[in-house]
Write an enzyme that holds these catalytic residues in place. Structure first.
Site, PDB file in Angstrom:
ATOM      1  CE1 TYR A 168     -22.411-100.443  52.698  1.00 18.76           C
ATOM      2  CE2 TYR A 168     -24.052-100.312  50.952  1.00 18.76           C
ATOM      3  CZ  TYR A 168     -23.081-101.018  51.635  1.00 18.76           C
ATOM      4  OH  TYR A 168     -22.767-102.298  51.253  1.00 18.76           O
ATOM      5  CD  GLU A 169     -18.178 -99.740  51.330  1.00 14.13           C
ATOM      6  OE1 GLU A 169     -17.172-100.345  51.711  1.00 14.13           O
ATOM      7  OE2 GLU A 169     -18.590 -99.767  50.148  1.00 14.13           O
ATOM      8  CG  HIS A 191     -18.374-106.150  48.466  1.00 18.76           C
ATOM      9  ND1 HIS A 191     -18.847-105.786  47.224  1.00 18.76           N
ATOM     10  CD2 HIS A 191     -19.481-106.417  49.188  1.00 18.76           C
ATOM     11  CE1 HIS A 191     -20.174-105.835  47.210  1.00 18.76           C
ATOM     12  NE2 HIS A 191     -20.582-106.211  48.397  1.00 18.76           N
ATOM     13  CB  ALA A 207     -27.063-109.392  46.168  1.00 22.87           C
ATOM     14  CG  HIS A 248     -24.976-108.408  55.456  1.00 24.67           C
ATOM     15  ND1 HIS A 248     -25.175-107.823  54.217  1.00 24.67           N
ATOM     16  CD2 HIS A 248     -23.659-108.703  55.510  1.00 24.67           C
ATOM     17  CE1 HIS A 248     -24.018-107.781  53.565  1.00 24.67           C
ATOM     18  NE2 HIS A 248     -23.084-108.305  54.324  1.00 24.67           N
ATOM     19  CB  SER A 255     -23.500-109.686  47.620  1.00 22.96           C
ATOM     20  OG  SER A 255     -23.164-108.484  48.219  1.00 22.96           O
ATOM     21  CG  ASN A 313     -33.410-109.236  50.937  1.00 20.74           C
ATOM     22  OD1 ASN A 313     -32.325-108.975  50.440  1.00 20.74           O
ATOM     23  ND2 ASN A 313     -34.315-108.309  51.194  1.00 20.74           N
ATOM     24  CG  MET A 339     -28.403-100.475  49.819  1.00 22.01           C
ATOM     25  SD  MET A 339     -27.736-100.940  51.399  1.00 22.01           S
ATOM     26  CE  MET A 339     -29.198-101.684  52.173  1.00 22.01           C
ATOM     27  CB  SER A 340     -24.671-101.239  44.399  1.00 21.37           C
ATOM     28  OG  SER A 340     -25.412-102.300  43.816  1.00 21.37           O
ATOM     29  CG  HIS A 384     -21.763-100.192  48.479  1.00 21.81           C
ATOM     30  ND1 HIS A 384     -20.730-101.070  48.803  1.00 21.81           N
ATOM     31  CD2 HIS A 384     -22.653-100.902  47.749  1.00 21.81           C
ATOM     32  CE1 HIS A 384     -21.001-102.250  48.270  1.00 21.81           C
ATOM     33  NE2 HIS A 384     -22.146-102.187  47.633  1.00 21.81           N
TER      34      HIS A 384
HETATM   35  I1  8IG Z   1     -29.025-108.106  49.059  1.00 23.27           I
HETATM   36  O1  8IG Z   1     -33.898-105.308  50.787  1.00 23.27           O
HETATM   37  C1  8IG Z   1     -30.112-106.525  49.412  1.00 23.27           C
HETATM   38  N1  8IG Z   1     -29.689-105.303  49.163  1.00 23.27           N
HETATM   39  N2  8IG Z   1     -31.962-101.287  49.759  1.00 23.27           N
HETATM   40  N3  8IG Z   1     -32.952-103.324  50.281  1.00 23.27           N
HETATM   41  C2  8IG Z   1     -31.884-102.596  49.836  1.00 23.27           C
HETATM   42  N4  8IG Z   1     -30.756-103.178  49.436  1.00 23.27           N
HETATM   43  C3  8IG Z   1     -30.694-104.504  49.507  1.00 23.27           C
HETATM   44  C4  8IG Z   1     -31.729-105.312  49.967  1.00 23.27           C
HETATM   45  C5  8IG Z   1     -32.929-104.670  50.374  1.00 23.27           C
HETATM   46  N5  8IG Z   1     -31.343-106.574  49.900  1.00 23.27           N
END
Ligand code: 8IG
Length: 272
Positions: free
Chosen positions: A88-89, A64, A116, A247, A32, A235, A211-212, A86
């Site tokens: 999670y998908e 994406h 990101a 998000h 991202s 963040n 998460m990647s 990912h």
């Molecule tokens: I952008 O705060 C992003 N991706 N796990 N935690 C997790 N994945 C993220 C975060 C976050 N921010």
């Protein structure tokens, strides 16, 4: 079922035909916020929709799209992989690793994994770019699960001591001394963490959460590529600051950072 290496070889053969590139030098997987900056590196001379290549699953995340752009930067043939998928998908570890396995099968010797992520360290707030020094895989899965890899690939018990190449990290930090290094904890998501989980990750030694990246890094290393990981902190992780996470905030951080990410990548390409 076709083994993941055979599938990647077939996808790579299709990619070669459609892009006209016999062998890539470098692949950059775009997280991202990284796509716009990466496309500023050069005008793509080929663009292949990943939906037309074997084994690729369609991304379901806003921001994406599934495409592989081919660019040439001073003779370096680069595949820009957009549309990461990912766990999670609902994908398997092999499906997550497939794009990276494909570009390596298409020749790439260096794989740059961008993402990101959330930041745990208050001194590396949103907008900071951090070089991944090492990771903690908290996904409880691995792209090495399943049947043993076929020849010529090495054992599934792959050594990850130098997962994020020391040579590349040293070269990147020499070229961009404003960057620092961090440890990336890979969660499954897609929910963000609780403050207690972030406290756990911090205690474990993580400075970044996402998460990647972790499964792709393992698969790339196993196939013999040199791996570089670059994280854009979008963040502060849960509980680090007082604000809630969104998000939208993540997407905005990416848009704001786009120009500087492009400049950074342009400086780094010659040293990869
Ligand atoms: I952008 O705060 C992003 N991706 N796990 N935690 C997790 N994945 C993220 C975060 C976050 N921010």
């Amino acid at each position: 079922m076709t083994n993941p290496y055979q599938l990647a070889t077939e996808a790579a053969d299709e990619l070669r035909v459609r892009s006209g590139v016999d062998a890539y030098d470098v692949a950059i997987v775009l997280g991202s916020g990284w796509k716009e900056g990466a496309l500023a590196l050069g005008t793509p001379f080929a663009e292949v929709a990943t939906g037309t290549l074997r084994g690729f699953v369609a991304p379901t995340v806003v921001g994406h799209a599934g495409q592989i752009f081919s660019i040439d930067v001073q003779g370096v043939k680069i595949a820009l992989v957009s549309g990461r998928v990912h766990l999670y998908e609902g994908n398997t570890a092999d499906q997550v690793a497939h794009p990276v396995r494909t570009v390596i099968a298409a020749g790439a010797k260096t794989v740059v994994l961008t993402n990101a992520c959330g930041g745990i360290d208050l001194t590396k707030g949103p907008g900071s770019v951090v070089v991944i020094k090492d990771h903690i895989n908290l996904t409880a899965t691995s792209p090495m699960e399943g049947a043993a890899p076929p020849a010529p690939y090495g054992s599934r018990f792959v050594d990850l001591t130098d997962l994020y190449s020391r040579r590349l990290r040293t070269a990147v930090l020499a070229t961009a001394p404003e960057l620092s290094e961090g440890v990336y904890a890979g969660f499954r998501g897609p929910h963000y963490e609780t403050p207690a989980e972030i406290a756990m990750a911090r205690t474990m030694g993580a400075t970044l959460v996402g998460m990647s990246t972790v499964l792709e890094a393992i698969a790339a290393r196993h196939m013999g590529a040199e791996v570089l990981g670059l994280s854009l902190v979008s963040n502060l992780a849960a509980g680090v600051a007082d604000a809630p996470l969104s998000h939208l905030e993540v997407l905005e951080a990416g848009q704001k950072a786009a120009a500087s990410l492009g400049e950074l990548l342009a400086r780094l390409i010659p040293v990869l």
